[in-house]
Motif scaffolding. Sequence first.
Motif, PDB file in Angstrom:
ATOM      1  N   ARG A   1      13.589  11.413  22.746  1.00  0.00           N
ATOM      2  CA  ARG A   1      12.572  10.939  21.803  1.00  0.00           C
ATOM      3  C   ARG A   1      13.111  10.785  20.382  1.00  0.00           C
ATOM      4  O   ARG A   1      12.615   9.962  19.614  1.00  0.00           O
ATOM      5  CB  ARG A   1      11.403  11.930  21.762  1.00  0.00           C
ATOM      6  N   VAL A   2      14.078  11.625  20.022  1.00  0.00           N
ATOM      7  CA  VAL A   2      14.593  11.643  18.651  1.00  0.00           C
ATOM      8  C   VAL A   2      16.015  12.204  18.672  1.00  0.00           C
ATOM      9  O   VAL A   2      16.316  13.095  19.470  1.00  0.00           O
ATOM     10  CB  VAL A   2      13.659  12.473  17.729  1.00  0.00           C
ATOM     11  N   ARG A   3      16.887  11.673  17.814  1.00  0.00           N
ATOM     12  CA  ARG A   3      18.285  12.112  17.823  1.00  0.00           C
ATOM     13  C   ARG A   3      18.463  13.524  17.259  1.00  0.00           C
ATOM     14  O   ARG A   3      19.416  14.208  17.592  1.00  0.00           O
ATOM     15  CB  ARG A   3      19.149  11.134  17.010  1.00  0.00           C
ATOM     16  N   HIS A   4      17.561  13.946  16.392  1.00  0.00           N
ATOM     17  CA  HIS A   4      17.698  15.259  15.748  1.00  0.00           C
ATOM     18  C   HIS A   4      16.410  16.078  15.895  1.00  0.00           C
ATOM     19  O   HIS A   4      15.712  16.339  14.916  1.00  0.00           O
ATOM     20  CB  HIS A   4      18.047  15.090  14.264  1.00  0.00           C
ATOM     21  N   PRO A   5      16.095  16.504  17.121  1.00  0.00           N
ATOM     22  CA  PRO A   5      14.853  17.257  17.298  1.00  0.00           C
ATOM     23  C   PRO A   5      14.845  18.593  16.564  1.00  0.00           C
ATOM     24  O   PRO A   5      13.783  19.056  16.146  1.00  0.00           O
ATOM     25  CB  PRO A   5      14.755  17.442  18.809  1.00  0.00           C
TER      26      PRO A   5
ATOM     27  N   GLN B   1      16.028   8.430  14.458  1.00  0.00           N
ATOM     28  CA  GLN B   1      16.847   9.506  13.919  1.00  0.00           C
ATOM     29  C   GLN B   1      16.058  10.804  13.727  1.00  0.00           C
ATOM     30  O   GLN B   1      16.507  11.867  14.131  1.00  0.00           O
ATOM     31  CB  GLN B   1      17.468   9.079  12.590  1.00  0.00           C
ATOM     32  N   LEU B   2      14.867  10.738  13.117  1.00  0.00           N
ATOM     33  CA  LEU B   2      14.187  11.976  12.745  1.00  0.00           C
ATOM     34  C   LEU B   2      12.729  12.042  13.195  1.00  0.00           C
ATOM     35  O   LEU B   2      12.264  13.098  13.580  1.00  0.00           O
ATOM     36  CB  LEU B   2      14.248  12.160  11.212  1.00  0.00           C
ATOM     37  N   ILE B   3      12.006  10.948  13.126  1.00  0.00           N
ATOM     38  CA  ILE B   3      10.605  10.954  13.539  1.00  0.00           C
ATOM     39  C   ILE B   3      10.555  10.454  14.986  1.00  0.00           C
ATOM     40  O   ILE B   3      10.895   9.312  15.267  1.00  0.00           O
ATOM     41  CB  ILE B   3       9.731  10.055  12.621  1.00  0.00           C
ATOM     42  N   PRO B   4      10.129  11.299  15.911  1.00  0.00           N
ATOM     43  CA  PRO B   4      10.275  10.972  17.344  1.00  0.00           C
ATOM     44  C   PRO B   4       9.252   9.969  17.855  1.00  0.00           C
ATOM     45  O   PRO B   4       8.190   9.792  17.280  1.00  0.00           O
ATOM     46  CB  PRO B   4      10.057  12.325  18.016  1.00  0.00           C
ATOM     47  N   TYR B   5       9.650   9.359  18.975  1.00  0.00           N
ATOM     48  CA  TYR B   5       8.679   8.647  19.790  1.00  0.00           C
ATOM     49  C   TYR B   5       7.849   9.735  20.466  1.00  0.00           C
ATOM     50  O   TYR B   5       8.387  10.562  21.199  1.00  0.00           O
ATOM     51  CB  TYR B   5       9.374   7.832  20.876  1.00  0.00           C
ATOM     52  N   LEU B   6       6.556   9.739  20.233  1.00  0.00           N
ATOM     53  CA  LEU B   6       5.736  10.806  20.826  1.00  0.00           C
ATOM     54  C   LEU B   6       5.281  10.463  22.232  1.00  0.00           C
ATOM     55  O   LEU B   6       4.971  11.336  23.024  1.00  0.00           O
ATOM     56  CB  LEU B   6       4.539  11.098  19.930  1.00  0.00           C
ATOM     57  N   TRP B   7       5.217   9.191  22.594  1.00  0.00           N
ATOM     58  CA  TRP B   7       4.656   8.813  23.886  1.00  0.00           C
ATOM     59  C   TRP B   7       5.695   8.270  24.839  1.00  0.00           C
ATOM     60  O   TRP B   7       5.382   7.585  25.764  1.00  0.00           O
ATOM     61  CB  TRP B   7       3.543   7.781  23.693  1.00  0.00           C
ATOM     62  N   LYS B   8       6.957   8.548  24.623  1.00  0.00           N
ATOM     63  CA  LYS B   8       8.004   8.027  25.508  1.00  0.00           C
ATOM     64  C   LYS B   8       8.030   8.746  26.831  1.00  0.00           C
ATOM     65  O   LYS B   8       7.880   9.913  26.944  1.00  0.00           O
ATOM     66  CB  LYS B   8       9.359   8.153  24.816  1.00  0.00           C
TER      67      LYS B   8
ATOM     68  N   ALA C   1      11.986  19.661  14.078  1.00  0.00           N
ATOM     69  CA  ALA C   1      11.313  20.961  14.181  1.00  0.00           C
ATOM     70  C   ALA C   1      11.372  21.693  12.838  1.00  0.00           C
ATOM     71  O   ALA C   1      10.383  22.289  12.401  1.00  0.00           O
ATOM     72  CB  ALA C   1      11.962  21.808  15.279  1.00  0.00           C
ATOM     73  N   LEU C   2      12.525  21.619  12.186  1.00  0.00           N
ATOM     74  CA  LEU C   2      12.672  22.250  10.875  1.00  0.00           C
ATOM     75  C   LEU C   2      11.691  21.659   9.867  1.00  0.00           C
ATOM     76  O   LEU C   2      11.069  22.395   9.095  1.00  0.00           O
ATOM     77  CB  LEU C   2      14.110  22.103  10.374  1.00  0.00           C
ATOM     78  N   LEU C   3      11.512  20.347   9.872  1.00  0.00           N
ATOM     79  CA  LEU C   3      10.546  19.717   8.961  1.00  0.00           C
ATOM     80  C   LEU C   3       9.135  20.238   9.213  1.00  0.00           C
ATOM     81  O   LEU C   3       8.400  20.542   8.268  1.00  0.00           O
ATOM     82  CB  LEU C   3      10.564  18.200   9.135  1.00  0.00           C
ATOM     83  N   LEU C   4       8.749  20.344  10.490  1.00  0.00           N
ATOM     84  CA  LEU C   4       7.421  20.866  10.817  1.00  0.00           C
ATOM     85  C   LEU C   4       7.278  22.310  10.342  1.00  0.00           C
ATOM     86  O   LEU C   4       6.250  22.693   9.767  1.00  0.00           O
ATOM     87  CB  LEU C   4       7.170  20.774  12.323  1.00  0.00           C
ATOM     88  N   LEU C   5       8.310  23.115  10.578  1.00  0.00           N
ATOM     89  CA  LEU C   5       8.273  24.520  10.154  1.00  0.00           C
ATOM     90  C   LEU C   5       8.211  24.631   8.631  1.00  0.00           C
ATOM     91  O   LEU C   5       7.456  25.445   8.087  1.00  0.00           O
ATOM     92  CB  LEU C   5       9.490  25.270  10.693  1.00  0.00           C
ATOM     93  N   LEU C   6       8.990  23.816   7.935  1.00  0.00           N
ATOM     94  CA  LEU C   6       8.971  23.843   6.470  1.00  0.00           C
ATOM     95  C   LEU C   6       7.595  23.478   5.930  1.00  0.00           C
ATOM     96  O   LEU C   6       7.095  24.113   4.997  1.00  0.00           O
ATOM     97  CB  LEU C   6      10.024  22.885   5.899  1.00  0.00           C
ATOM     98  N   LEU C   7       6.980  22.476   6.526  1.00  0.00           N
ATOM     99  CA  LEU C   7       5.644  22.085   6.100  1.00  0.00           C
ATOM    100  C   LEU C   7       4.642  23.204   6.356  1.00  0.00           C
ATOM    101  O   LEU C   7       3.802  23.511   5.502  1.00  0.00           O
ATOM    102  CB  LEU C   7       5.217  20.801   6.816  1.00  0.00           C
ATOM    103  N   GLY C   8       4.740  23.834   7.513  1.00  0.00           N
ATOM    104  CA  GLY C   8       3.855  24.961   7.804  1.00  0.00           C
ATOM    105  C   GLY C   8       4.044  26.117   6.845  1.00  0.00           C
ATOM    106  O   GLY C   8       3.068  26.680   6.330  1.00  0.00           O
ATOM    107  N   VAL C   9       5.290  26.472   6.572  1.00  0.00           N
ATOM    108  CA  VAL C   9       5.576  27.570   5.643  1.00  0.00           C
ATOM    109  C   VAL C   9       5.078  27.218   4.245  1.00  0.00           C
ATOM    110  O   VAL C   9       4.527  28.058   3.531  1.00  0.00           O
ATOM    111  CB  VAL C   9       7.086  27.902   5.641  1.00  0.00           C
ATOM    112  N   LEU C  10       5.262  25.974   3.840  1.00  0.00           N
ATOM    113  CA  LEU C  10       4.804  25.541   2.521  1.00  0.00           C
ATOM    114  C   LEU C  10       3.284  25.653   2.396  1.00  0.00           C
ATOM    115  O   LEU C  10       2.773  26.039   1.343  1.00  0.00           O
ATOM    116  CB  LEU C  10       5.253  24.099   2.269  1.00  0.00           C
ATOM    117  N   LEU C  11       2.571  25.347   3.475  1.00  0.00           N
ATOM    118  CA  LEU C  11       1.109  25.477   3.428  1.00  0.00           C
ATOM    119  C   LEU C  11       0.664  26.939   3.446  1.00  0.00           C
ATOM    120  O   LEU C  11      -0.374  27.278   2.885  1.00  0.00           O
ATOM    121  CB  LEU C  11       0.476  24.717   4.600  1.00  0.00           C
ATOM    122  N   VAL C  12       1.453  27.811   4.065  1.00  0.00           N
ATOM    123  CA  VAL C  12       1.120  29.244   4.066  1.00  0.00           C
ATOM    124  C   VAL C  12       1.399  29.854   2.696  1.00  0.00           C
ATOM    125  O   VAL C  12       0.614  30.642   2.179  1.00  0.00           O
ATOM    126  CB  VAL C  12       1.909  29.998   5.163  1.00  0.00           C
TER     127      VAL C  12
END
Length: 194
Positions: A123-127, A187-194, A131-142
């Motif tokens: 789905r993405v070359r750099h999962p 590269q970074l934002i995955p195909y979600l429905w592949k 994942a790190l981007l999602l975690l960073l966003l979550g931590v930033l909101l916390v």
Amino acid sequence: METFYWVWTIFWLLFYALHSALATQQVKGWVRKQFPSFYELYRIIYNIFNVMVFVGFWVYASYFSSYYILSPHSLIWIAAIGFLVCGAMVGLAAFRTFDGKEFLMGNQRSKSHELIETGWYGRVRHPLYFALLLLLLGVLLVWPTAKMILFVLVSCLYLPFGMYWEEQKLLQAFGSKYRVYMSRTPQLIPYLWK
């Protein structure tokens, strides 16, 4: 901007620069040539060093207060938990495609390397970076503090460089096969429905 925030930003820039430099084939080759017996332990020492520096920076930062940019709200917490859970799930799923011993300790003698194109890597070359981007966003909101915003910004600034250097290594290792993979996989934002 207060002195702490300048120091904090410079710390993270240096951390990411050193993290990438120590992962290059040139540095690894130099260590292998100069210290052959030490090279067997290079990956584990590299990982321990990165964890210790990372934790050390946060211990240093704990001595300085930082003001909140957003006030806590239940919807923000729900979004934060969603990002953290999704980031952890993607990261763990992507990590499971690796040999954990090889990834953490560098024990690479046992298997030949193959280009992974299944699971999240389909789905993405750099999962792991996704994942790190999602975690960073979550931590930033916390913890929506100025300190955390700077950390997330520097981390996001590093990602294109980290991905570029990683892809250069993969192009060296897999050549045209990796070029074809690059052409059909984001590269970074995955195909979600592949």
